[in-house]
Design an enzyme around this catalytic site. Sequence first.
Site, mmCIF file in Angstrom:
data_model
loop_
_atom_site.group_PDB
_atom_site.id
_atom_site.type_symbol
_atom_site.label_atom_id
_atom_site.label_comp_id
_atom_site.label_asym_id
_atom_site.label_seq_id
_atom_site.Cartn_x
_atom_site.Cartn_y
_atom_site.Cartn_z
ATOM 1 N N SER A 1 77.842 9.420 49.754
ATOM 2 C CA SER A 1 76.867 9.712 50.800
ATOM 3 C C SER A 1 76.330 11.136 50.674
ATOM 4 C CB SER A 1 77.487 9.457 52.182
ATOM 5 O OG SER A 1 76.515 9.494 53.186
ATOM 6 N N ASP B 1 69.548 11.183 52.654
ATOM 7 C CA ASP B 1 70.666 11.640 51.825
ATOM 8 C C ASP B 1 70.748 10.805 50.542
ATOM 9 O OD1 ASP B 1 71.657 9.283 52.887
ATOM 10 O OD2 ASP B 1 73.626 10.086 53.356
ATOM 11 N N ASP C 1 72.441 8.375 49.223
ATOM 12 C CA ASP C 1 72.490 6.910 49.233
ATOM 13 C C ASP C 1 71.566 6.314 50.287
ATOM 14 O OD1 ASP C 1 74.219 7.821 51.307
ATOM 15 O OD2 ASP C 1 75.236 5.881 51.329
ATOM 16 N N ASP D 1 71.283 6.276 53.515
ATOM 17 C CA ASP D 1 71.687 5.645 54.772
ATOM 18 C C ASP D 1 71.510 6.595 55.958
ATOM 19 O OD1 ASP D 1 73.845 7.327 54.229
ATOM 20 O OD2 ASP D 1 75.375 5.836 54.715
#
Length: 555
Positions: free
Chosen positions: A127, A286, A288, A290
């Site tokens: 993340s 960010d 990834d 999410d």
Amino acid sequence: MRQEVLAMANDPETQEAAFSAPMAFGTAGMRGIIGAGIGRINIYTVRQATEGLARFMDTLDAKTRQAGVAISYDSRYMSTEFAQEAAGVLGAHGIPSFVFDSLRPTPELSFAVRYLKTYAGIMITASHNPKAYNGYKIYGPDGGQMPPAESDRITAYVREAADLFAIKALDVHELRRQNLLTPIGEDVDEAYYTQVATVTINHDLIEKTGKDMSLVYTPLHGTGRIPAQMVLRNAGFANFQLVAKQAVADPEFATVPFPNPEFAQAFDMAIELGQKSHADVLIATDPDADRLGTAVWAGDHYQLLTGNQIASLLLHYILEARRSAGTLPANGAVVKSIVSTELATAIAKDYGVEMINVETGFKFIGDQIKQYEETGSHEFLFGFEESYGYLIKPFVRDKDAIQSTVLLAEVAAYYKSLNMTLWDGIQALYAKYGYFAEKTVGVDFEGVDGTAQMAALMTKFREHQPQDFDGVAVAEVQDYKAQRITRADGSQTAIDMPVSDVLKYVLADGTWIAIRPSGTEPKVKFYVGTSAEHKAAAEQKLDDFEAALTAFRQE
């Protein structure tokens, strides 16, 4: 990065931390520094985690096992290799995998599980953590993060696979030969984009105002570059610019100290571009994709909004737009974590919508959505956590910054049509509902004894319960580990939620304070939320309560 890993491995203290205890699953899976050791993420610990999932799936019926596992990964070091290793371990058990042909966002992995009807999903990502980290998250059949009961069983199987070097993994060529690996790509992308197109509400607004509104977007070297641009164009937002230097999928995250959209430094390049193009709003996701952060024009500078402020703007717009369109359901529900803003609760109440609080971790929001689908009791309208994670439509069962990007653009267009900015918009909400102020402080506990220190701190708060903070009495203590609420008069009520190591104090004036160990980092998080009629009063209360909390912690 490989040289850095070797250097860390030669440090005695780092070696002790790396080998003293195995990695554990937290609220969002397994996450840690890349390197050698059972306490680090490497091909062997990834194999071990996947072996646990495979052994768990071996207990299921043949049809369920053959549904397989979807796998995706982000731009970090070793992400591609970890994804291949996971597929290899599954293949050794005869379990097929469906692996994206290149990096994709976490929310698209969640979608792929549902779209392909696989039994599980694996997302390789850390993340928003620094570059030295990577991680591994397991998703269940509904596309949500694996629930605690199943996660605990998988963890037990992981521990049984104690000999990391004995875990069998097939190579890619053998997987393909046995039809145990299927690459996936544009077909899943297009299906996901089709669903994201349903997120926007007022298409006339976008056509009249949104198409000319100026935006800047940065994926912070991660997975959001292609999908975010695609969904913005598909929705009709044509006037946006990409921060080119941050559009490169770079595992070094070379242009930012942390690839985290809640930090001001992540917006330095976006602000520079925004000033040149007079952009109305700057959006960052960010690595990834999410989580989403934003900086908005505040008259003479760009102002970062908090995750709570972004969520409140999104929620208010959804409810207002759907009420105006006549599509606001009578049984609507919003779901948030127990440490997120109560401004959202006030907004939901104003529109006759029920607010449901769940424990921290988006898996619990996903569980709530699943319950609504099974019972028909509510229609899900929005879910969020204060940590910059939002979900608008439940075709995904995790935070989705791609959905959030396109809806936030629509919200910005809405306020622009009123000659207002998003900054004006949040001030208008404060003027109507009261000024809500929140703050999160993380205290790090690095090193071999970090976990023990975190546990000792939580024990201290439980065994020496504070009676007040800054002279304001504690009205009730919510202990999610003991699963009970204890009020000042001694009465108690059970908490009907999964066991979690969280304490929350509700004070006599409505202020709340929460404490919880992070599920993804070696730190304890302290949350404070309060409100007042005016900004200065609320922020002063916030500072006073934070100081009182710190003083009690350090006693």
